[in-house]
Design an enzyme around this catalytic site. Sequence first.
Site, PDB file in Angstrom:
ATOM      1  CD  GLU A   1       8.518 -12.467   3.216  1.00 53.78           C
ATOM      2  OE1 GLU A   1       7.956 -13.247   4.011  1.00 53.78           O
ATOM      3  OE2 GLU A   1       9.707 -12.118   3.317  1.00 53.78           O
TER       4      GLU A   1
ATOM      5  CG  HIS B   1       7.012  -6.821   2.792  1.00 53.38           C
ATOM      6  ND1 HIS B   1       7.520  -6.323   3.970  1.00 53.38           N
ATOM      7  CD2 HIS B   1       8.049  -7.445   2.174  1.00 53.38           C
ATOM      8  CE1 HIS B   1       8.810  -6.636   4.062  1.00 53.38           C
ATOM      9  NE2 HIS B   1       9.165  -7.317   2.984  1.00 53.38           N
TER      10      HIS B   1
ATOM     11  CG  HIS C   1      12.502  -4.049   1.587  1.00 57.26           C
ATOM     12  ND1 HIS C   1      13.410  -4.814   0.887  1.00 57.26           N
ATOM     13  CD2 HIS C   1      11.639  -4.931   2.156  1.00 57.26           C
ATOM     14  CE1 HIS C   1      13.097  -6.103   1.017  1.00 57.26           C
ATOM     15  NE2 HIS C   1      12.024  -6.189   1.775  1.00 57.26           N
TER      16      HIS C   1
ATOM     17  CD  GLU D   1      -0.130  13.552   9.256  1.00 54.12           C
ATOM     18  OE1 GLU D   1       0.285  14.447  10.047  1.00 54.12           O
ATOM     19  OE2 GLU D   1       0.564  13.089   8.353  1.00 54.12           O
TER      20      GLU D   1
ATOM     21  CG  HIS E   1      12.744  -7.580   6.142  1.00 54.57           C
ATOM     22  ND1 HIS E   1      12.802  -8.938   5.975  1.00 54.57           N
ATOM     23  CD2 HIS E   1      12.181  -7.116   4.994  1.00 54.57           C
ATOM     24  CE1 HIS E   1      12.328  -9.274   4.798  1.00 54.57           C
ATOM     25  NE2 HIS E   1      11.937  -8.180   4.180  1.00 54.57           N
TER      26      HIS E   1
END
Length: 274
Positions: free
Chosen positions: A116, A139, A141, A169, A210
């Site tokens: 990525e 990133h 999952h 919040e 994803h």
Amino acid sequence: MSILDVKFVQGFIRLCNDGWQQGWHERNGGNLSYRMKDEEVEEVRPFLHEPGEWKEIGTSVPDLANEYFMVTGSGKYFRNVILDPEDSTCIIELDDKGENYRILWGLVNGGRPTSELPSHLMNHEVKKHKNENYRVIYHAHTTNTIALTFVLPLKDEVFTRELWEMATECPVVFPDGVGVVSWMVPGGRDIAIATSELMKKYDVAIWAHHGMFASGYDFDLTFGLMHTVEKSAEILVKVMSMSPTKLQTITPKNFRDLAVDFNVKLSEEFLYEK
Ligand code: 13P
Ligand code: ZN
């Protein structure tokens, strides 16, 4: 003194382990990158080796030319980062066009930076334009956020509003909201472009079916943002599992009152009547 004593390296490793402990990083799932400060480059320079070969990034990030990044390796497991950071992560340098990278430290048993990398670097470029202080792209999952992408419309305003409603919040932690990318093939330039477009407006981009991308100034803020969004998603999953409707919730008027007292700007596009 070892490179592993350097503060940003420790912060990087700690975030990886915290994410693993949250259950967001099955197998090699997820990746992390950090845009190093000039003084940090000098701090680690004694530990860098002869540069490896220049390799294509797969996209072009001219405004990141000559910058240095610490990045997780492709196929590497977050659970192993704390045990063997030199195997699982690397420090890379970009060329003067922002089109190629080379490895200067880490990945001692071979490999390459995360698949990525195009998304990470395009997000870094957008965030740097916005504000030089942005340094982390993460990133993960995240289970509950992924689950929601099967049942909520894949619209920024719906995800933002539903997540805001789940914890008071939330609008204070992510007042700009969250963006959503419909399902796309990961790892390439197209999803990187779509994600970086959203990063112009938001600090969070959800990839349908994803995971999630979060951006921030430092490891604490970025991990905290990911954690807050995912916790809110977990509450929403629980609420939806109990009942198709809510008996009461935080209303648009409540959000407007909160915005005044907490001095945040909440766009009316998220405060629609349902
Ligand atoms: P990498 O192992 O290449 O970082 O890929 C993991 C992932 O989450 C892809 O989206
Ligand atoms: Zn992923």
